[in-house]
Design a protein around this motif. Structure first.
Motif, PDB file in Angstrom:
ATOM      1  N   GLN A 120       0.809  -1.218   0.000  1.00 42.16           N
ATOM      2  CA  GLN A 120       0.000   0.000   0.000  1.00 42.16           C
ATOM      3  C   GLN A 120       0.839   1.264   0.000  1.00 42.16           C
ATOM      4  O   GLN A 120       0.533   2.224   0.712  1.00 42.16           O
ATOM      5  CB  GLN A 120      -0.960   0.018   1.191  1.00 42.16           C
ATOM      6  N   SER A 169       3.863   3.452  -2.763  1.00 41.74           N
ATOM      7  CA  SER A 169       4.346   3.389  -4.141  1.00 41.74           C
ATOM      8  C   SER A 169       5.789   3.849  -4.345  1.00 41.74           C
ATOM      9  O   SER A 169       6.315   3.725  -5.438  1.00 41.74           O
ATOM     10  CB  SER A 169       3.441   4.242  -5.027  1.00 41.74           C
ATOM     11  N   ARG A 219      -6.479  17.768 -11.918  1.00 44.94           N
ATOM     12  CA  ARG A 219      -6.632  16.477 -11.272  1.00 44.94           C
ATOM     13  C   ARG A 219      -5.467  16.243 -10.322  1.00 44.94           C
ATOM     14  O   ARG A 219      -4.325  16.563 -10.591  1.00 44.94           O
ATOM     15  CB  ARG A 219      -6.707  15.356 -12.300  1.00 44.94           C
ATOM     16  N   ASP A 275      -5.373  13.137  -8.536  1.00 42.90           N
ATOM     17  CA  ASP A 275      -5.803  11.821  -8.067  1.00 42.90           C
ATOM     18  C   ASP A 275      -4.664  10.814  -8.036  1.00 42.90           C
ATOM     19  O   ASP A 275      -4.899   9.627  -7.962  1.00 42.90           O
ATOM     20  CB  ASP A 275      -6.945  11.296  -8.940  1.00 42.90           C
ATOM     21  N   TYR A 276      -3.444  11.324  -8.102  1.00 45.78           N
ATOM     22  CA  TYR A 276      -2.309  10.407  -8.089  1.00 45.78           C
ATOM     23  C   TYR A 276      -2.234   9.630  -6.792  1.00 45.78           C
ATOM     24  O   TYR A 276      -1.835   8.479  -6.771  1.00 45.78           O
ATOM     25  CB  TYR A 276      -1.008  11.166  -8.337  1.00 45.78           C
ATOM     26  N   GLU A 277      -2.607  10.279  -5.711  1.00 47.62           N
ATOM     27  CA  GLU A 277      -2.573   9.541  -4.468  1.00 47.62           C
ATOM     28  C   GLU A 277      -3.798   8.632  -4.342  1.00 47.62           C
ATOM     29  O   GLU A 277      -3.685   7.495  -3.919  1.00 47.62           O
ATOM     30  CB  GLU A 277      -2.485  10.479  -3.266  1.00 47.62           C
ATOM     31  N   ASP A 278      -4.960   9.155  -4.707  1.00 48.06           N
ATOM     32  CA  ASP A 278      -6.176   8.348  -4.617  1.00 48.06           C
ATOM     33  C   ASP A 278      -6.021   7.033  -5.362  1.00 48.06           C
ATOM     34  O   ASP A 278      -6.492   5.995  -4.923  1.00 48.06           O
ATOM     35  CB  ASP A 278      -7.371   9.103  -5.227  1.00 48.06           C
ATOM     36  N   SER A 279      -5.347   7.119  -6.496  1.00 45.94           N
ATOM     37  CA  SER A 279      -5.239   5.920  -7.319  1.00 45.94           C
ATOM     38  C   SER A 279      -3.978   5.126  -6.969  1.00 45.94           C
ATOM     39  O   SER A 279      -3.596   4.227  -7.690  1.00 45.94           O
ATOM     40  CB  SER A 279      -5.235   6.305  -8.796  1.00 45.94           C
ATOM     41  N   HIS A 280      -3.353   5.514  -5.881  1.00 44.34           N
ATOM     42  CA  HIS A 280      -2.180   4.802  -5.379  1.00 44.34           C
ATOM     43  C   HIS A 280      -0.988   4.829  -6.331  1.00 44.34           C
ATOM     44  O   HIS A 280      -0.143   3.965  -6.282  1.00 44.34           O
ATOM     45  CB  HIS A 280      -2.517   3.334  -5.069  1.00 44.34           C
ATOM     46  N   ARG A 281      -0.955   5.833  -7.205  1.00 47.36           N
ATOM     47  CA  ARG A 281       0.196   5.923  -8.086  1.00 47.36           C
ATOM     48  C   ARG A 281       1.336   6.671  -7.397  1.00 47.36           C
ATOM     49  O   ARG A 281       2.478   6.546  -7.755  1.00 47.36           O
ATOM     50  CB  ARG A 281      -0.175   6.665  -9.375  1.00 47.36           C
ATOM     51  N   GLN A 301     -10.479  19.946  -0.259  1.00 45.95           N
ATOM     52  CA  GLN A 301     -10.816  18.562  -0.594  1.00 45.95           C
ATOM     53  C   GLN A 301      -9.609  17.648  -0.414  1.00 45.95           C
ATOM     54  O   GLN A 301      -9.717  16.564   0.154  1.00 45.95           O
ATOM     55  CB  GLN A 301     -11.301  18.518  -2.047  1.00 45.95           C
ATOM     56  N   GLN A 347      -9.446  14.546   2.189  1.00 44.93           N
ATOM     57  CA  GLN A 347      -9.142  13.188   1.765  1.00 44.93           C
ATOM     58  C   GLN A 347      -7.845  12.700   2.374  1.00 44.93           C
ATOM     59  O   GLN A 347      -7.380  11.614   2.070  1.00 44.93           O
ATOM     60  CB  GLN A 347      -8.992  13.145   0.249  1.00 44.93           C
TER      61      GLN A 347
END
Lengths: 339, 339
Positions: free
Chosen positions: A62, A64, A116, A118-124, A145, A149
């Motif tokens: 979990q 990266s 965007r 979302d690099y962390e949200d998508s675990h990248r 936001q 998150q």
DNA sequence: CCACTTTCTGACACCGGTGTCATAATGTCG
DNA sequence: CGACATTATGACACCGGTGTCAGAAAGTGG
């Protein structure tokens, strides 16, 4: 030893005559595995040119070992040209990441669009570095936001009161002071400022404030007519200066909020037959590579990009580790050249 | 709707009242799922701010939607300064990647060290872009290894005979021709060349050849004494030019193998009291941003970095898809400014 | 020599998705 | 209305590692 696909830890296990678990442990140099076994496994792995599958490993652990860099461009800038200051930052951030054993994902974002993150949200990526001038972060809701998150991120740029993000920035106010002190020492107290004296760009505004306050402390008030707005491009600096000249505004020194602006300003001055530095001394801000190429070479307030990159990365990593981190202010540095 | 960790597809499934499989399909807009179900799933996913876990997804599909960029620096260059031409390339490559829906991992490599290119082996990237001047690729064995491992990669830079890699490059030979033609038109046929007339840097050599051959076609042979070696830095160009002047070498035009060299050369000329362009006309190569800032503004051969970035990315993607790809040669473009 | 600790290894569940297969539900047609 | 095709869904194995647990093998001590 030919394979169809790439070797997996099971292949290593097979050739080394141990279980896959042991391979995994051996390759990560776990103290649980026997020295000889460890050597054997490493040997086979090297022979098969085996590399751990990051996707599998990241999925399980979990995390990266990757950071993401979002670079916000000034939306009015020419598509192909990126502010050279940020490119320097990019270089030092990349190096700092490498030193810490992290990979770096780079992404350009247009501040105008809904960006965007979302690099962390998508675990990248484990965390995000936000880099840009101006008001790219005025999207309060967006930052909010990210915080909600629990996304780990640091911003480059001025610390804005009431904005709850962790920042690393140059002491823009102090840099403005440096510029002012330099000009005062040169007995050039009739100053123009090209940049943004409004709150639009927090960095530019802080530079302006430091500059203004230093003159004020000497009993000198900057003349409002000698302040012109510009964004951080050469053209913008050129036109702003041009319009000052056209309005018959007189001055013997000029402080530009960025080097690009300064370079544009010098061009405008020279075209008008005004000599730099004889008639007008010019001080820029950033110390981009081109500052030393132009002639006359530009006197400017340097931002230490190497240190800035390191601080951004190390602060972000601290944040990821769950440590308490304070926003960081880096000292600027006056580089005296020929303007 | 509060969670400890991040939401997974199982959470979405639970709230949407469907199975996890259906969620996965719905989010990828599979035609197999009912329109209403799809809407419902998307709705819940948006509410939970769900993002697909790239590690899991990549692991399963065995591809990463990511490219890696390895940037090789000239080892002699100052640590903090990166060749601005490559930074421009980086910008356009980033954009090209984004347009194709790929992420970009950026990594600086020192050409002297044994560089790592295991991004594909470790499944972090689907392919690799190699970027650098000079002889960074002379590690034949390394390239050979990449090929044997069936690693997908493209190189920026001159196509070298016998080197089996796929390249995208500017027509350096043609660029040299452009520079020569321009100077011939200006009746400046007594030319110096600063760069690398040996085979050390394939790009520089090709530029030299194009330049030399064009003069030869006019019956003019370049004087060996008027050729000086330099690497792509301002200082190197400065010193090379300085030594020509010190040796009493006379010329009325100068072709520099890169803009940085040209900028250094101009500085050396000006210091020696030689006027540019009156006494010596100067043509550079690259068209880096600073080329237009310096005064006099630099006449140079432009490499189209935007197109180059696009071609690198699209060629690499074709390669990844298993298509046949040819090395690409991009047309250069003369930008006439004031030198 | 037996009880007990230490060292090392293998079996197995698990991370969070994707793709395949089986099957239920619905529609179609002779 | 029964045979069959179509549509939509769920169950489940799988990708390639990591971490936990159990237990074998070897060492220690009374």
């Amino acid at each position: 030893m030919k394979h169809k696909g790439k070797a997996t830890s099971f292949d290593i296990a097979h050739y080394a005559g141990v279980s896959q678990s042991t391979v995994s442990r051996a390759l990560r140099n776990s103290p649980l595995v026997n020295e000889e076994t460890r050597r054997k496994v490493h040997e086979v792995a090297a022979k098969l040119n085996y590399k751990v599958d990051k996707n599998a490993s990241n999925l399980r652990t979990q995390q990266s070992s990757t950071l993401a860099l979002l670079l916000f461009e000034d939306p009015t800038t020419d598509e192909s040209q990126i502010n050279p200051f940020f490119l320097s930052m990019l270089g030092s951030i990349t190096r700092a990441c490498a030193k810490e054993g992290y990979d770096l994902l780079v992404s350009f974002q247009s501040s105008s669009q809904d960006w965007r993150a979302d690099y962390e949200d998508s675990h990248r990526a484990d965390g995000i570095i936000l880099l840009g001038y101006g008001d790219y972060l005025d999207y309060q809701s967006r930052l909010q936001q990210l915080l909600e998150q629990n996304t780990k991120f640091v911003c480059w740029g001025a610390k804005v009161d009431g904005r709850p993000d962790l920042t690393v920035s140059c002491d823009n106010y102090g840099g403005g002071q440096l510029a002012a002190q330099h000009l005062i020492e040169q007995k050039r107290t009739d100053c123009a400022f090209i940049g943004d004296a409004s709150h639009h760009s927090p960095e530019f505004f802080a530079r302006y404030q430091g500059f203004r306050d230093t003159f004020l402390a000497q009993g000198i008030q900057l003349n409002e007519r000698k302040i012109a707005n510009a964004i951080s491009t050469q053209d913008s600096g050129y036109h702003a200066t041009k319009s000052l000249i056209a309005n018959n505004v007189h001055f013997n020194a000029l402080f530009a909020a960025s080097d690009l602006i300064a370079i544009g300003a010098i061009r405008a001055l020279q075209e008008a037959g005004i000599m730099v530095p004889n008639d007008v001394r010019v001080v820029g801000f950033d110390n981009i590579p081109a500052a030393s190429y132009v002639s006359p070479a530009l006197t400017t307030v340097q931002q230490n990009t190497t240190l800035a990159g390191q601080m951004l990365v190390s602060n972000l990593l601290s944040l990821i580790r769950g440590e308490e981190v304070e926003s960081t202010l880096l000292p600027p540095n006056l580089i005296v050249r020929n303007t």
